[in-house]
Design a protein around this motif. Structure first.
Motif, PDB file in Angstrom:
ATOM      1  N   TYR A  95      16.763   0.063  39.792  1.00  0.00           N
ATOM      2  CA  TYR A  95      17.386  -0.603  38.658  1.00  0.00           C
ATOM      3  C   TYR A  95      16.478  -0.661  37.436  1.00  0.00           C
ATOM      4  CZ  TYR A  95      21.021  -2.191  41.863  1.00  0.00           C
ATOM      5  OH  TYR A  95      22.057  -2.233  42.758  1.00  0.00           O
ATOM      6  N   TYR A 110      25.282  -5.358  42.732  1.00  0.00           N
ATOM      7  CA  TYR A 110      25.686  -4.061  42.187  1.00  0.00           C
ATOM      8  C   TYR A 110      27.169  -4.053  41.839  1.00  0.00           C
ATOM      9  CZ  TYR A 110      26.989   0.847  41.974  1.00  0.00           C
ATOM     10  OH  TYR A 110      27.503   2.048  41.582  1.00  0.00           O
ATOM     11  N   SER A 122      16.313  -5.600  39.254  1.00  0.00           N
ATOM     12  CA  SER A 122      15.070  -4.829  39.300  1.00  0.00           C
ATOM     13  C   SER A 122      13.864  -5.680  39.653  1.00  0.00           C
ATOM     14  CB  SER A 122      14.821  -4.147  37.951  1.00  0.00           C
ATOM     15  OG  SER A 122      14.511  -5.101  36.943  1.00  0.00           O
ATOM     16  N   ILE A 148      23.310   4.905  41.506  1.00  0.00           N
ATOM     17  CA  ILE A 148      22.477   4.063  42.365  1.00  0.00           C
ATOM     18  C   ILE A 148      22.964   4.198  43.802  1.00  0.00           C
ATOM     19  CG2 ILE A 148      21.826   1.686  42.910  1.00  0.00           C
ATOM     20  CD1 ILE A 148      21.934   1.066  39.957  1.00  0.00           C
ATOM     21  N   VAL A 168      24.164   3.901  36.396  1.00  0.00           N
ATOM     22  CA  VAL A 168      24.667   2.819  37.245  1.00  0.00           C
ATOM     23  C   VAL A 168      25.430   3.398  38.440  1.00  0.00           C
ATOM     24  CG1 VAL A 168      26.213   0.835  37.343  1.00  0.00           C
ATOM     25  CG2 VAL A 168      24.763   1.178  35.348  1.00  0.00           C
ATOM     26  N   ALA A 171      21.177  -5.977  35.515  1.00  0.00           N
ATOM     27  CA  ALA A 171      20.285  -4.911  35.974  1.00  0.00           C
ATOM     28  C   ALA A 171      18.834  -5.364  35.971  1.00  0.00           C
ATOM     29  CB  ALA A 171      20.452  -3.675  35.091  1.00  0.00           C
TER      30      ALA A 171
END
Length: 223
Positions: A41, A120, A164, A33, A30, A160
């Motif tokens: 993700y 995020y 994605s 990123i 995490v 997440a």
């Protein structure tokens, strides 16, 4: 209950050790990123789901999806009307698999599904909460404490998983990653749905068979 009556569940020491060994790796994913590309993700969601499975096995048993194939799978945060709550089955139905079906509404308790929006920053803060909650766990912790960790982990996985997904402002449930047709009637919409609608509108109607027009009989001339 007296302290002497407490018995540590058989698998709790092993599962707690596994949870604490899996969590740092998922947390590092995490933190690593770098942008907002949905593909970043995908691995994060997979890692968080593995941690969630361990946390779920530590928590009291729940029936989350009412799905025969994935009874303890993740919950779809926005299931279409008439569909079940299993995220795996609903994802297969969205990509066109008609055999994927999940159960109906669930009456039992469900895991935490955080409301949108999904960003995020929200995922990062959720991971901080998880790290603090796992740090406080011990072999003699009550079942509710393990249930809280499972709720937090499931919520992190959902965030997440949603990040994605392919991004599209068309918000088309049939083609979530489709491009947008800016000139579609009624405003921008999914290019695939707009193209299909235009083809149906331009389709030539099938020929119709009409009854033959009968003329009156002509009289014969007789000299």
């Amino acid at each position: 209950m007296q302290p002497s009556d407490f018995r540590v569940p058989t698998k709790r020491p092993y599962l707690l050790r596994e949870l604490r060994s899996q969590l740092p790796s998922a947390d590092d994913r995490v933190r690593s990123i770098s942008g907002h590309d949905p593909t970043e993700y995908e691995a994060v969601a997979d890692a968080l789901y593995r941690v969630f499975v361990t946390a779920r096995n530590l928590a009291p048993t729940r029936n989350t999806t009412n799905c025969a194939t994935h009874p303890n799978g993740p919950i779809d945060p926005e299931p279409p009307q008439g569909w079940g709550r299993c995220l795996f089955c609903n994802s297969n139905r969205r990509i066109g698999n008609p055999q994927a079906r999940s159960g109906g509404p669930v009456s039992a308790s469900q895991y935490d599904v955080p409301p949108p929006p999904y960003t995020y920053e929200i995922l990062y803060n959720r991971m901080r909460q998880i790290n603090d909650a796992v740090y406080e766990l011990a072999l003699c912790s009550p079942d509710d404490a393990f249930g809280v960790v499972a709720d937090l982990m499931h919520g992190a996985f959902i965030i997440a998983r949603e990040l994605s997904r392919p991004r599209s402002t068309s918000k088309c449930r049939v083609h979530p990653g489709a491009p947008i047709d800016p000139d579609a009637p009624g405003g921008p919409q999914c290019l695939f749905c707009s193209t299909a609608a235009n083809k149906r509108a331009r389709a030539v109607p099938p020929p119709q068979i009409r009854d033959r027009v009968r003329h009156p009989a002509r009289r014969r001339y007789t000299p």
